[in-house]
Design a protein around this motif. Structure first.
Motif, PDB file in Angstrom:
ATOM      1  N   PRO A 274       0.809  -1.229   0.000  1.00 17.10           N
ATOM      2  CA  PRO A 274       0.000   0.000   0.000  1.00 17.10           C
ATOM      3  C   PRO A 274       0.840   1.275   0.000  1.00 17.10           C
ATOM      4  CG  PRO A 274      -0.055  -1.057   2.164  1.00 17.10           C
ATOM      5  CD  PRO A 274       0.659  -2.010   1.241  1.00 17.10           C
ATOM      6  N   THR A 275       2.151   1.171   0.260  1.00 17.29           N
ATOM      7  CA  THR A 275       2.991   2.364   0.318  1.00 17.29           C
ATOM      8  C   THR A 275       3.715   2.645  -1.003  1.00 17.29           C
ATOM      9  OG1 THR A 275       5.048   1.273   1.055  1.00 17.29           O
ATOM     10  CG2 THR A 275       3.437   1.837   2.769  1.00 17.29           C
ATOM     11  N   VAL A 276       3.598   1.745  -1.954  1.00 17.28           N
ATOM     12  CA  VAL A 276       4.208   1.989  -3.272  1.00 17.28           C
ATOM     13  C   VAL A 276       3.075   2.092  -4.295  1.00 17.28           C
ATOM     14  CG1 VAL A 276       5.749   1.111  -5.071  1.00 17.28           C
ATOM     15  CG2 VAL A 276       6.355   0.804  -2.669  1.00 17.28           C
ATOM     16  N   ASP A 277       2.820   3.312  -4.760  1.00 14.55           N
ATOM     17  CA  ASP A 277       1.713   3.524  -5.675  1.00 14.55           C
ATOM     18  C   ASP A 277       2.036   3.047  -7.082  1.00 14.55           C
ATOM     19  OD1 ASP A 277       0.082   4.549  -3.744  1.00 14.55           O
ATOM     20  OD2 ASP A 277       0.621   6.644  -4.156  1.00 14.55           O
ATOM     21  N   HIS A 278       1.021   2.661  -7.784  1.00 14.27           N
ATOM     22  CA  HIS A 278       1.119   2.433  -9.223  1.00 14.27           C
ATOM     23  C   HIS A 278       1.337   3.807  -9.855  1.00 14.27           C
ATOM     24  CE1 HIS A 278      -0.367   1.672 -13.300  1.00 14.27           C
ATOM     25  NE2 HIS A 278      -0.091   0.406 -13.080  1.00 14.27           N
ATOM     26  N   PRO A 279       2.078   3.905 -10.979  1.00 10.63           N
ATOM     27  CA  PRO A 279       2.316   5.229 -11.568  1.00 10.63           C
ATOM     28  C   PRO A 279       1.028   6.005 -11.871  1.00 10.63           C
ATOM     29  CG  PRO A 279       3.695   3.582 -12.643  1.00 10.63           C
ATOM     30  CD  PRO A 279       2.820   2.844 -11.677  1.00 10.63           C
ATOM     31  N   ARG A 280      -0.079   5.302 -12.084  1.00  7.04           N
ATOM     32  CA  ARG A 280      -1.311   6.007 -12.428  1.00  7.04           C
ATOM     33  C   ARG A 280      -2.380   6.001 -11.344  1.00  7.04           C
ATOM     34  NH1 ARG A 280      -3.700   3.457 -16.798  1.00  7.04           N
ATOM     35  NH2 ARG A 280      -2.244   1.720 -16.769  1.00  7.04           N
ATOM     36  N   THR A 285      -5.709   1.685  -1.002  1.00  8.00           N
ATOM     37  CA  THR A 285      -7.000   1.070  -0.664  1.00  8.00           C
ATOM     38  C   THR A 285      -7.473   0.153  -1.785  1.00  8.00           C
ATOM     39  OG1 THR A 285      -8.348   2.836  -1.652  1.00  8.00           O
ATOM     40  CG2 THR A 285      -7.696   3.128   0.656  1.00  8.00           C
ATOM     41  N   GLU A 286      -8.496  -0.602  -1.482  1.00  4.45           N
ATOM     42  CA  GLU A 286      -9.030  -1.557  -2.458  1.00  4.45           C
ATOM     43  C   GLU A 286     -10.527  -1.702  -2.258  1.00  4.45           C
ATOM     44  OE1 GLU A 286      -6.566  -4.458  -0.447  1.00  4.45           O
ATOM     45  OE2 GLU A 286      -8.263  -5.861  -0.375  1.00  4.45           O
ATOM     46  N   ARG A 287     -11.192  -2.227  -3.255  1.00  6.19           N
ATOM     47  CA  ARG A 287     -12.620  -2.517  -3.123  1.00  6.19           C
ATOM     48  C   ARG A 287     -12.862  -4.010  -3.245  1.00  6.19           C
ATOM     49  NH1 ARG A 287     -17.862   0.700  -4.648  1.00  6.19           N
ATOM     50  NH2 ARG A 287     -16.563   1.667  -6.241  1.00  6.19           N
ATOM     51  N   ARG A 288     -13.400  -4.573  -2.175  1.00  7.38           N
ATOM     52  CA  ARG A 288     -13.764  -5.985  -2.183  1.00  7.38           C
ATOM     53  C   ARG A 288     -14.993  -6.181  -3.064  1.00  7.38           C
ATOM     54  NH1 ARG A 288     -12.073  -9.047   2.283  1.00  7.38           N
ATOM     55  NH2 ARG A 288     -10.058  -8.168   1.764  1.00  7.38           N
ATOM     56  N   LEU A 289     -14.959  -7.096  -3.992  1.00  8.95           N
ATOM     57  CA  LEU A 289     -16.143  -7.343  -4.828  1.00  8.95           C
ATOM     58  C   LEU A 289     -17.338  -7.644  -3.920  1.00  8.95           C
ATOM     59  CD1 LEU A 289     -15.038  -9.501  -7.905  1.00  8.95           C
ATOM     60  CD2 LEU A 289     -14.861  -7.037  -7.542  1.00  8.95           C
ATOM     61  N   GLY A 290     -18.456  -7.013  -4.212  1.00  8.19           N
ATOM     62  CA  GLY A 290     -19.652  -7.199  -3.396  1.00  8.19           C
ATOM     63  C   GLY A 290     -19.802  -6.165  -2.294  1.00  8.19           C
ATOM     64  N   ARG A 293     -17.794   0.269   0.121  1.00  7.16           N
ATOM     65  CA  ARG A 293     -16.753   1.118   0.697  1.00  7.16           C
ATOM     66  C   ARG A 293     -15.382   0.504   0.446  1.00  7.16           C
ATOM     67  NH1 ARG A 293     -19.044   1.564   5.631  1.00  7.16           N
ATOM     68  NH2 ARG A 293     -20.543   3.044   4.812  1.00  7.16           N
ATOM     69  N   ARG A 294     -14.421   1.367   0.120  1.00  7.22           N
ATOM     70  CA  ARG A 294     -13.056   0.869  -0.053  1.00  7.22           C
ATOM     71  C   ARG A 294     -12.467   0.562   1.319  1.00  7.22           C
ATOM     72  NH1 ARG A 294     -11.386   1.575  -5.320  1.00  7.22           N
ATOM     73  NH2 ARG A 294      -9.212   1.218  -4.784  1.00  7.22           N
ATOM     74  N   ARG A 295     -11.556  -0.367   1.373  1.00  5.58           N
ATOM     75  CA  ARG A 295     -10.880  -0.719   2.628  1.00  5.58           C
ATOM     76  C   ARG A 295      -9.381  -0.548   2.419  1.00  5.58           C
ATOM     77  NH1 ARG A 295     -11.746  -6.278   4.507  1.00  5.58           N
ATOM     78  NH2 ARG A 295     -13.943  -6.234   3.928  1.00  5.58           N
ATOM     79  N   PRO A 296      -8.658  -0.355   3.538  1.00  9.30           N
ATOM     80  CA  PRO A 296      -7.208  -0.191   3.394  1.00  9.30           C
ATOM     81  C   PRO A 296      -6.569  -1.477   2.868  1.00  9.30           C
ATOM     82  CG  PRO A 296      -7.846  -0.108   5.728  1.00  9.30           C
ATOM     83  CD  PRO A 296      -9.101  -0.261   4.936  1.00  9.30           C
ATOM     84  N   THR A 297      -5.584  -1.339   2.018  1.00 13.51           N
ATOM     85  CA  THR A 297      -4.809  -2.489   1.550  1.00 13.51           C
ATOM     86  C   THR A 297      -3.721  -2.775   2.570  1.00 13.51           C
ATOM     87  OG1 THR A 297      -5.305  -2.231  -0.784  1.00 13.51           O
ATOM     88  CG2 THR A 297      -3.161  -3.191  -0.260  1.00 13.51           C
ATOM     89  N   LEU A 298      -3.495  -4.045   2.861  1.00 17.26           N
ATOM     90  CA  LEU A 298      -2.506  -4.432   3.864  1.00 17.26           C
ATOM     91  C   LEU A 298      -1.167  -4.754   3.201  1.00 17.26           C
ATOM     92  CD1 LEU A 298      -4.834  -6.912   5.835  1.00 17.26           C
ATOM     93  CD2 LEU A 298      -4.373  -4.500   6.376  1.00 17.26           C
ATOM     94  N   MET A 299      -0.091  -4.454   3.943  1.00 19.38           N
ATOM     95  CA  MET A 299       1.251  -4.804   3.452  1.00 19.38           C
ATOM     96  C   MET A 299       1.321  -6.309   3.161  1.00 19.38           C
ATOM     97  SD  MET A 299       4.067  -3.422   2.696  1.00 19.38           S
ATOM     98  CE  MET A 299       5.492  -4.213   1.952  1.00 19.38           C
ATOM     99  N   PHE A 300       1.879  -6.660   2.025  1.00 20.34           N
ATOM    100  CA  PHE A 300       1.920  -8.060   1.578  1.00 20.34           C
ATOM    101  C   PHE A 300       0.535  -8.703   1.664  1.00 20.34           C
ATOM    102  CE2 PHE A 300       6.423  -7.471   3.103  1.00 20.34           C
ATOM    103  CZ  PHE A 300       7.034  -7.588   1.872  1.00 20.34           C
TER     104      PHE A 300
END
Ligand SMILES: Nc1nc2c(c(=O)[nH]1)N[C@H]1C(S)=C(S)[C@@H](COP(=O)(O)O)O[C@H]1N2
Ligand SMILES: [Mo]
Length: 320
Positions: A274-280, A285-290, A293-300
């Motif tokens: 979560p600390t290294v962004d994609h260039p775009r 954060t991420e969205r769980r299908l279903g 609300r977005r949730r925080p992405t966890l390291m590894f």
């Protein structure tokens, strides 16, 4: 240059359209239950005439793996109707629509390269190399969506132990099946096919790396990588290569599909971070299908305890 889509999806993208598993498949399951999956093609023929494609069948005797997440499983409907499988088309609904006639029997997987024991396994042989376990893993796509799936398989390390890599083996290269005839949409997918992936030897050996032959109590549906795929839960989804036909132990870091396509955006390691962004876009954060609300992405992807030590001292911004 082909680019993956920016994150986010609308709820309608993942709203159930039809019930995926019909009564017919349940019958195949019962008929195939005796002796695990042996002979299921015969059963298919018996019930519906000539085979039009390989369908999931029930897997019996699957043990529950103690390390599973207790997060809510994503619905089978979402996991089978929101996919990336470019051989069957580039939109999320293409794989379900275009893979139904994919024939995966017979199937074999070769183990080659820097190993003492080169070998080709039929899928039936491969399914019996170790007891099957149900492992509920989080799975995070680089595009920003995630799922929780009860996969079925065993640690890839089983294959490594049988193959006995030589001292020269430092990486494992994986290759997917590709047939323009069976996968006509692959020709316009914009990526080089066959799809290829790779892991460092220690990553491949990590017990979490799952040789996956099923999900939700059955063999894999075509759109999820039938009949055998990898699942590497601490890495972005594109490392989890589908419909595997070749495993090669090699000296040098092998080429990987998304890195070939766009090296600036996709590296070899592709650890969820979560600390290294994609260039775009942000990867925080991420969205769980279903879910809305977005949730925080966890390291590894929440598997740091099991995998972080493999990357000790590495600059994860550089080795993205
Ligand atoms: N052969 C092959 N494997 C593949 C892909 C692909 O296009 N072809 N897509 C990858 C990507 S980007 C993701 S996110 C996951 C998706 O797996 P799922 O559809 O089972 O959720 O498969 C990965 N494995
Ligand atoms: Mo992905």
């Amino acid at each position: 240059m082909l680019v993956k889509k920016a994150p986010d999806l609308t709820y309608s993208d993942v709203t159930p359209k039809s019930l995926y598993m019909g009564r017919r498949n349940f019958l195949f399951g019962l008929a195939a239950a005796y002796g695990a999956v042996v002979g299921y093609k015969k059963v298919t023929r018996l019930l519906e005439g000539p085979p039009t494609g390989s369908k999931p069948v029930k897997l019996m005797g699957v043990a529950k793996w103690p390390g599973s997440t207790d997060e809510k499983e994503t619905s089978l409907e979402d996991v089978t109707h929101y996919n990336n499988f470019y051989e069957f088309g580039t939109s999320k609904t293409d794989p379900a629509a275009n893979s139904q006639n994919f024939v995966t029997t017979p199937w074999s997987v070769s183990v080659e390269g820097e190993v003492k024991n080169k070998r080709t396994f039929t899928i039936d042989e491969m399914m019996k190399l170790a007891p099957l376990e149900e492992r509920i893993y989080r799975h995070r796509c680089v595009e920003g969506w995630s799922i929780v799936v009860p996969w079925i398989g065993y640690s890839f390390s089983t294959i490594m132990r049988l193959a006995e890599p030589t001292a020269k083996a430092k990486f494992v290269a994986f290759e997917s099946y590709y047939s323009p005839k069976q996968m006509p949409e692959g020709g316009s997918a914009g990526i080089e096919l066959p799809y290829v992936e790779g892991l460092r030897l220690d990553e491949a050996m990590n017990p979490l790396t799952l040789l996956t032959v099923g999900m939700y109590d059955e063999t894999l549906p075509n759109q999820d990588g039938a009949p055998v795929r990898l699942v590497i839960p601490w890495k972005y989804g594109f490392k989890s290569i589908k419909s595997l036909v070749r495993i090669r132990f090699v000296k040098d870091q092998p080429p990987t599909t998304w890195n070939i396509s766009n090296a600036h955006e996709y590296g070899f390691y592709s650890n969820v971070n979560p600390t290294v962004d994609h260039p775009r876009w942000s990867q925080a954060t991420e969205r769980r299908l279903g879910e809305f609300r977005r949730r925080p992405t966890l390291m590894f992807n929440g598997y740091a305890d099991q995998v972080a030590s493999m990357y000790a001292g590495m600059d994860l911004k550089k080795y993205y």
